[in-house]
Write a protein that holds these residues in place. Structure first.
Motif, PDB file in Angstrom:
ATOM      1  N   VAL A 180      -1.866   9.174   3.170  1.00 63.39           N
ATOM      2  CA  VAL A 180      -2.360   7.820   3.392  1.00 63.39           C
ATOM      3  C   VAL A 180      -3.277   7.459   2.226  1.00 63.39           C
ATOM      4  CG1 VAL A 180      -3.667   6.279   4.909  1.00 63.39           C
ATOM      5  CG2 VAL A 180      -2.282   8.108   5.894  1.00 63.39           C
ATOM      6  N   ALA A 226       7.254   9.964   2.609  1.00 63.03           N
ATOM      7  CA  ALA A 226       6.659   8.698   2.177  1.00 63.03           C
ATOM      8  C   ALA A 226       5.149   8.795   2.255  1.00 63.03           C
ATOM      9  CB  ALA A 226       7.139   7.546   3.052  1.00 63.03           C
ATOM     10  N   HIS A 286      13.129   3.788   8.602  1.00 65.66           N
ATOM     11  CA  HIS A 286      13.229   2.871   7.470  1.00 65.66           C
ATOM     12  C   HIS A 286      14.564   2.150   7.576  1.00 65.66           C
ATOM     13  CE1 HIS A 286      13.944   2.480   2.843  1.00 65.66           C
ATOM     14  NE2 HIS A 286      13.589   1.333   3.398  1.00 65.66           N
ATOM     15  N   TRP A 307       6.812  -2.460  -1.244  1.00 60.06           N
ATOM     16  CA  TRP A 307       7.389  -1.148  -1.556  1.00 60.06           C
ATOM     17  C   TRP A 307       7.117  -0.774  -3.008  1.00 60.06           C
ATOM     18  CZ3 TRP A 307       9.782   1.888   2.060  1.00 60.06           C
ATOM     19  CH2 TRP A 307      10.125   1.265   3.278  1.00 60.06           C
ATOM     20  N   VAL A 315       4.293   0.917   1.080  1.00 58.89           N
ATOM     21  CA  VAL A 315       4.890   2.201   1.413  1.00 58.89           C
ATOM     22  C   VAL A 315       5.437   2.740   0.091  1.00 58.89           C
ATOM     23  CG1 VAL A 315       6.764   3.383   2.597  1.00 58.89           C
ATOM     24  CG2 VAL A 315       5.487   1.597   3.778  1.00 58.89           C
ATOM     25  N   VAL A 369      -0.450  -0.128   6.705  1.00 58.61           N
ATOM     26  CA  VAL A 369       0.789   0.253   7.363  1.00 58.61           C
ATOM     27  C   VAL A 369       0.495   1.259   8.463  1.00 58.61           C
ATOM     28  CG1 VAL A 369       3.030   1.366   7.026  1.00 58.61           C
ATOM     29  CG2 VAL A 369       2.134  -0.193   5.282  1.00 58.61           C
ATOM     30  N   ALA A 370      -0.382   2.223   8.149  1.00 61.64           N
ATOM     31  CA  ALA A 370      -0.728   3.250   9.125  1.00 61.64           C
ATOM     32  C   ALA A 370      -1.354   2.604  10.364  1.00 61.64           C
ATOM     33  CB  ALA A 370      -1.686   4.262   8.500  1.00 61.64           C
ATOM     34  N   PRO A 426       6.741  -4.005   4.746  1.00 58.93           N
ATOM     35  CA  PRO A 426       5.601  -3.823   3.856  1.00 58.93           C
ATOM     36  C   PRO A 426       6.023  -4.092   2.406  1.00 58.93           C
ATOM     37  CG  PRO A 426       6.582  -1.711   4.325  1.00 58.93           C
ATOM     38  CD  PRO A 426       7.428  -2.742   5.020  1.00 58.93           C
ATOM     39  N   SER A 457      -0.424  -3.868   1.570  1.00 62.70           N
ATOM     40  CA  SER A 457      -0.200  -2.545   2.118  1.00 62.70           C
ATOM     41  C   SER A 457       1.181  -2.077   1.709  1.00 62.70           C
ATOM     42  CB  SER A 457      -0.326  -2.588   3.638  1.00 62.70           C
ATOM     43  OG  SER A 457      -0.705  -1.336   4.089  1.00 62.70           O
ATOM     44  N   VAL A 473       1.883   6.155   2.863  1.00 57.95           N
ATOM     45  CA  VAL A 473       1.686   4.776   3.325  1.00 57.95           C
ATOM     46  C   VAL A 473       0.266   4.306   3.022  1.00 57.95           C
ATOM     47  CG1 VAL A 473       3.395   4.969   5.147  1.00 57.95           C
ATOM     48  CG2 VAL A 473       0.991   5.499   5.642  1.00 57.95           C
ATOM     49  N   VAL A 512       5.798  10.925   6.950  1.00 54.85           N
ATOM     50  CA  VAL A 512       4.581  10.467   6.290  1.00 54.85           C
ATOM     51  C   VAL A 512       3.757  11.679   5.879  1.00 54.85           C
ATOM     52  CG1 VAL A 512       2.451   9.150   6.546  1.00 54.85           C
ATOM     53  CG2 VAL A 512       4.568   8.315   7.582  1.00 54.85           C
ATOM     54  N   ASP A 560      -5.495   0.618   0.602  1.00 53.02           N
ATOM     55  CA  ASP A 560      -4.693  -0.568   0.316  1.00 53.02           C
ATOM     56  C   ASP A 560      -5.155  -1.202  -0.994  1.00 53.02           C
ATOM     57  OD1 ASP A 560      -3.046  -0.429   2.441  1.00 53.02           O
ATOM     58  OD2 ASP A 560      -4.263  -1.707   3.737  1.00 53.02           O
TER      59      ASP A 560
END
Lengths: 897, 116
Positions: free
Chosen positions: A688, A651, A674, A618, A706, A657-658, A616, A704, A653, A685, A691
């Protein structure tokens, strides 16, 4: 030899001063005739007989003069000179034609010159102060297109050790680094300057000669931190040290560290690229804070552009083949989860690794400006045709008294060339103005760029050549047509000339209309795309956010003091008046930057196929990031003070990503593995978020991310440069307040840059913006020119058919009938042009699809807009001739000829 | 009209310079008409020398610095441009004569040779 030289010079003198020799010759010939007359009279002829006989005996006086002229001077040059003077006289006599024609041409030529200046600076010109730059190469990690990405320091060391086709390999970070210059202990005078780190063999391999002192060389250690030396850039040396050569040996403080000045680079030197630096530092002094080794040992951190000099006799292809093999060997030895991509070696360029991208963009601009030039040329060509028609009588007279057709064509071409050269000169001036505007745009970029957009010999040669070639191409058809006058008909009356002429002229006007429509539509499509990019919800709110970037790398921060400093700074910013929310982030959406931290996967689940993990985008942030940027939190929580080093790694996300890792399930509370290189860690996680939509040039896909908390992921090589983002109530600019705050906390820290999030996010759209404004504005100029073309054609037709119109009026035609007739003719040309132009634009828009962010290539708005604009201009252009047609007095018209 | 007299001699390219220089060297300064008249008198056959070739030759020689023209009056009180050979011209004439002799000798030899 001497005689030949003498002859050459006296021919030259005669070329420049044709009058004297001509008079002398006339006198001599007259004397000759007089002597002959005497002789004949002596033989018993009468005076009259003798005069006639003498003239007969001498032969053609004019012919003799012509031969004499050829002999004493350079006849063709002399002809050209006379044609040129004649043309200049003609242009002076028709100032309106000369002005409009050369102005429209100047626009076309000027736009081309401006773009060529850019091409020259970015792609053609050689770097200053570098010996034999043709033998230098750029090296980087291969990527999908023809360019390359930066490499890591360990990779560089491997290449330097193994490459046998290169006499040496140097490396430097992609961008110069902002640093604070402190004058000794005086903290009040911190100045931001840009430093370029280079390996110590850099100057030797480039073959740079120091202006003062020495540059880095073989004697300087490459061991980390071993050489706290600095070489000054010319500009910096002049600005700060008034060109004092005694600066060598002095100590200056950069980001709080002491560096000894060893020398000054030569005038104009800025390495091989276009990025400007104030000082040059050994690469081993980068990140001298603790842990200094990480950035120099991490094989995954790509940050260096490499270059080398080919050994004598080695070709670029041979070196590229060796590097390719070396690259695959390195990839086998150190496998990359994302898959190896080998090494790429390219001839040295001002924009290393990105020549292809820049060339493609410049090519787009070049196409746009060439179209404008073609429109302007077609416009002038159609005017020339019309003038040719008006000069039929003059040309017929010339043909009748014995001028050769080739000579006539040459003369007509000289006229065109004169016009185009005048326009070329004006175009050069125009380009000068345009490029200074371009230069004025440069400071808005986040790093200093020095592009010498000078009108050097190459640019002037280009413009002159362009003018002459365009004159030849577009002047030939009118000249051929013009010299074809049929002597008898042309001299007899003013009846309509050959129909080929008007057909050719209509073609020129149609081409003009079509190309202008093409430009306006392309401009319109790009503007619509920009609007769309601006109006689509990017997933965050860029308005009213102030950004200030800082670099801790050289200020001595460690893995414990670094995160602490950022946390403390954010707390202070949050307490400032007007600030609603504040955070610190590694990257901000919409700009150029991005970081890669490896891939993520669901632990224990074997991936179906393809790469083991999915990568993804970052970001590393402090708590409050989502609130500051107004990125909606869909589920879970933001980072908090409890997410600190030592606590379980967490993290947040993005939805994408989810969805990808846990389709249809709630990701909160799940574990995510990771993977960085061979290391693997597990992240929990906790949230959320929505995006983001990228609005940059690259693509229109959703991004997307993280997100990782800064307090758990501080490493000096990645998170030394961070950006403070602060949302203010009314969008106040608080860069200065933050600057003061930073200075009060650590006076040695320099602000890398400050800007608003809006500006930063718009940076990615600069290419579209430039292309849109260029093609749109030039397209409208083109349409106006097309309007003049339509006017010219219509007015000419009306003038030619004045007798016919007179008869029609005499027979009872109404004003409206006449208007309809004239309009019909003009508008049919506009219509055909618009149709052709729309087809061209439809084809072009398919090619531009990648630039359009989902705007349909056949978006009706720009097409309809361009056509309506054209019809309006066409109607106005036809109005004047139409009015004149209705005012025709039948009595006058019938007597007209 | 030249075409009506079939037996005219065409001047070899480059020989006119030699002829003009020689005339000026032997007769002293002459005007163009005088040179032309002299050539016609010497020639046994009429040959193609219009003023159209003489004048360009004069300007060529003058530009090379081999002859020099000055305006003077004739015995009949007419004004005319008299050309005189210069020092450089005398040297050039020797050169040209040498070259001509060699060329003429070669051509003569070829013409005298028996066909094989």
């Amino acid at each position: 030899m001497m005689a030949a030289l003498r002859r050459f010079f006296s021919r030259l003198v005669n070329l420049l001063r044709p009058g004297r020799a001509e008079d002398d010759l006339s006198r001599e010939l007259a004397a000759h005739i007089a002597l002959l007359e005497d002789e004949f009279q002596r033989r018993g002829m009468t005076a009259d007989e003798a005069r006639r006989a003498a003239r007969l005996a001498l032969g053609g006086v004019e012919q003799t003069k012509d031969l004499h002229r050829d002999e004493r001077s350079f006849a063709w040059l002399d002809d050209a000179r006379r044609d040129f003077l004649h043309s200049a006289r003609l242009l002076r006599r028709n100032p309106v034609f000369a002005l409009t024609a050369s102005l429209s041409l100047a626009l076309g030529i000027g736009a081309n010159t401006a773009i060529f200046t850019l091409v020259n600076a970015l792609l053609l010109s050689d770097p200053v102060g570098v010996t034999d730059p043709g033998r230098l190469v750029d090296i980087g990690i291969g990527r999908g297109d023809s360019g390359f990405n930066p490499a890591s320091y360990p990779t560089y060391l491997d290449i330097r050790e193994h490459a046998t086709t290169l006499s040496g390999v140097y490396a430097y970070p992609m961008f110069p680094q902002a640093m604070s210059l402190g004058a000794g202990a005086n903290a009040a005078s911190v100045e931001r300057i840009f430093g370029q780190f280079v390996t110590t063999n850099y100057f030797t391999l480039l073959g740079a000669i120091p202006a003062v002192g020495r540059l880095f060389g073989a004697g300087d250690s490459d061991q980390p931190g071993a050489s706290p030396l600095v070489v000054l850039g010319q500009g910096f040396w002049k600005r700060r040290f008034s060109e004092d050569p005694a600066v060598v040996g002095q100590v200056i403080r950069l980001n709080g560290q002491a560096f000894t000045v060893v020398g000054v680079v030569p005038e104009g030197f800025q390495g091989t690229g276009i990025l400007a630096a104030d000082v040059w530092l050994p690469l081993n002094t980068v990140a001298s804070g603790n842990p200094r080794d990480s950035v120099l040992t991490n094989r995954r951190a790509g940050w260096l552009v490499m270059g080398g000099r080919l050994k004598p006799g080695v070709s670029v292809a041979q070196a590229a083949a060796e590097l390719d093999a070396l690259g695959w060997a390195l990839d086998r030895e150190y496998p990359d989860p994302a898959g190896g991509r080998g090494l790429r070696l390219l001839p040295s360029s001002r924009v290393p690794g990105n020549r292809g991208v820049i060339a493609a963009f410049v090519a787009l601009l070049t196409v746009i400006v060439s179209l404008v030039l073609v429109v302007a040329c077609a416009n002038v060509a159609s005017i020339l045709l019309a003038r040719g028609a008006a000069r039929r009588r003059e040309i017929a007279v010339r043909l009748a008294i014995g001028a050769g057709r080739a000579r006539l064509i040459r003369q007509l071409l000289t006229e065109t060339m004169t016009l185009f050269l005048v326009a070329g000169g004006a175009g050069l001036l125009l380009a000068r103005a345009t490029t200074s505007v371009l230069v004025a745009w440069l400071p808005s970029l986040p790093f200093p760029i020095t592009v010498t957009l000078a009108l050097d010999g190459r640019v002037i040669a280009f413009t002159t050549g362009l003018s002459l070639v365009a004159a030849l191409v577009f002047g030939l058809a009118p000249a051929l047509q013009g010299s074809k006058a049929e002597v008898v008909t042309a001299l007899k009356d003013d009846s309509p000339g050959p129909s080929g002429r008007s057909r050719l002229r209509n073609t020129f006007v149609i081409a003009q209309v079509a190309l202008s429509i093409l430009l306006v539509v392309v401009g319109g499509l790009l503007v619509r795309a920009l609007e769309r990019a601006g109006s689509t919800d990017p997933g965050f709110d860029p308005h009213g956010v102030q950004l200030v970037s800082l670099d801790l790398s050289m200020a001595g921060y460690t893995d414990t003091t670094g995160p602490h400093f950022w946390r403390e700074l954010v707390e202070h910013v949050r307490q400032m008046p007007d600030v609603q929310a504040a955070t610190v982030a590694r990257v901000l959406p919409g700009g150029f930057e991005g970081i890669g931290l490896g891939g993520v996967a669901v632990p224990g689940v074997a991936p179906p196929a393809g790469p083991a993990a999915f990568g993804p985008s970052w970001n590393i942030v402090e708590p409050g990031y989502f609130a500051t940027l107004r990125i909606p939190l869909i589920a879970g929580r933001d980072f908090s003070a409890t997410d600190r080093a030592g606590a379980p790694p967490v993290a947040i996300v993005g939805e994408g990503v989810a969805r990808r890792l846990w389709p249809g399930e709630n990701p909160i509370g799940r574990l995510m593995s990771h993977q960085v290189g061979r290391n693997e860690s597990t992240l929990l996680v906790v949230g959320v978020v929505r995006d983001l939509k990228s609005s940059s040039l690259v693509d229109g896909l959703s991004h997307s991310f993280v997100y990782l908390p800064l307090q758990q992921h501080y490493t000096s090589n990645i998170t030394s440069t961070m950006t403070i983002a602060a949302r203010t109530a009314q969008g106040e600019r608080i860069a200065d307040e933050i600057r003061t705050l930073v200075a009060s906390m650590d006076p040695t820290l320099a602000i890398v840059r400050s800007q608003t999030l809006e500006d930063s996010a718009a940076l990615g759209l600069v290419p579209q913006r430039v292309a849109a404004s260029l093609s749109g504005s030039l397209g409208i100029v083109g349409l106006l020119l097309a309007g003049i073309g339509i006017y010219g054609v219509t007015a000419y037709t009306v003038a030619r058919r004045i007798r016919e119109i007179g008869i029609r009026i005499a027979l009872g035609a109404q004003g409206t009938d006449i208007v309809r007739m004239v309009l019909g003719q003009g508008m049919s040309i506009a219509g055909v042009g618009a149709a052709v132009g729309s087809i061209l634009a439809a084809a072009a828009s398919q090619l531009l699809r990648g630039f359009l962010f989902g705007i349909p290539p056949l978006d009706p708005v720009p097409f309809a807009g361009a056509i309506v604009l054209l019809l309006a201009i066409g109607l106005v252009a036809c109005c004047v001739p139409a009015r004149r047609a209705t005012k025709v007095d039948p009595l006058v018209a019938l007597r007209y000829e | 009209m030249p075409s009506k007299e079939p037996r005219r001699v065409e001047l070899l390219q480059g020989t006119l310079d030699l002829i003009v220089l020689r005339v000026l060297a032997t007769m002293g300064p002459q005007h163009a008409y005088g040179i032309a008249a002299r050539l016609e008198r010497v020639a046994e056959h009429p040959f193609t020398l219009t003023q159209g070739t003489l004048y360009p030759a004069l300007v060529r020689l003058e530009q090379k610095g081999w002859i020099k023209g000055t305006w003077r009056t004739t015995e009949n009180q007419r004004e005319a441009k008299y050309y005189a050979i210069t020092k450089a011209g005398t040297r050039a004439l020797d050169d040209q004569i040498e070259r001509w002799r060699r060329l003429a000798g070669l051509v003569d030899k070829l013409l005298l040779q028996e066909p094989e």
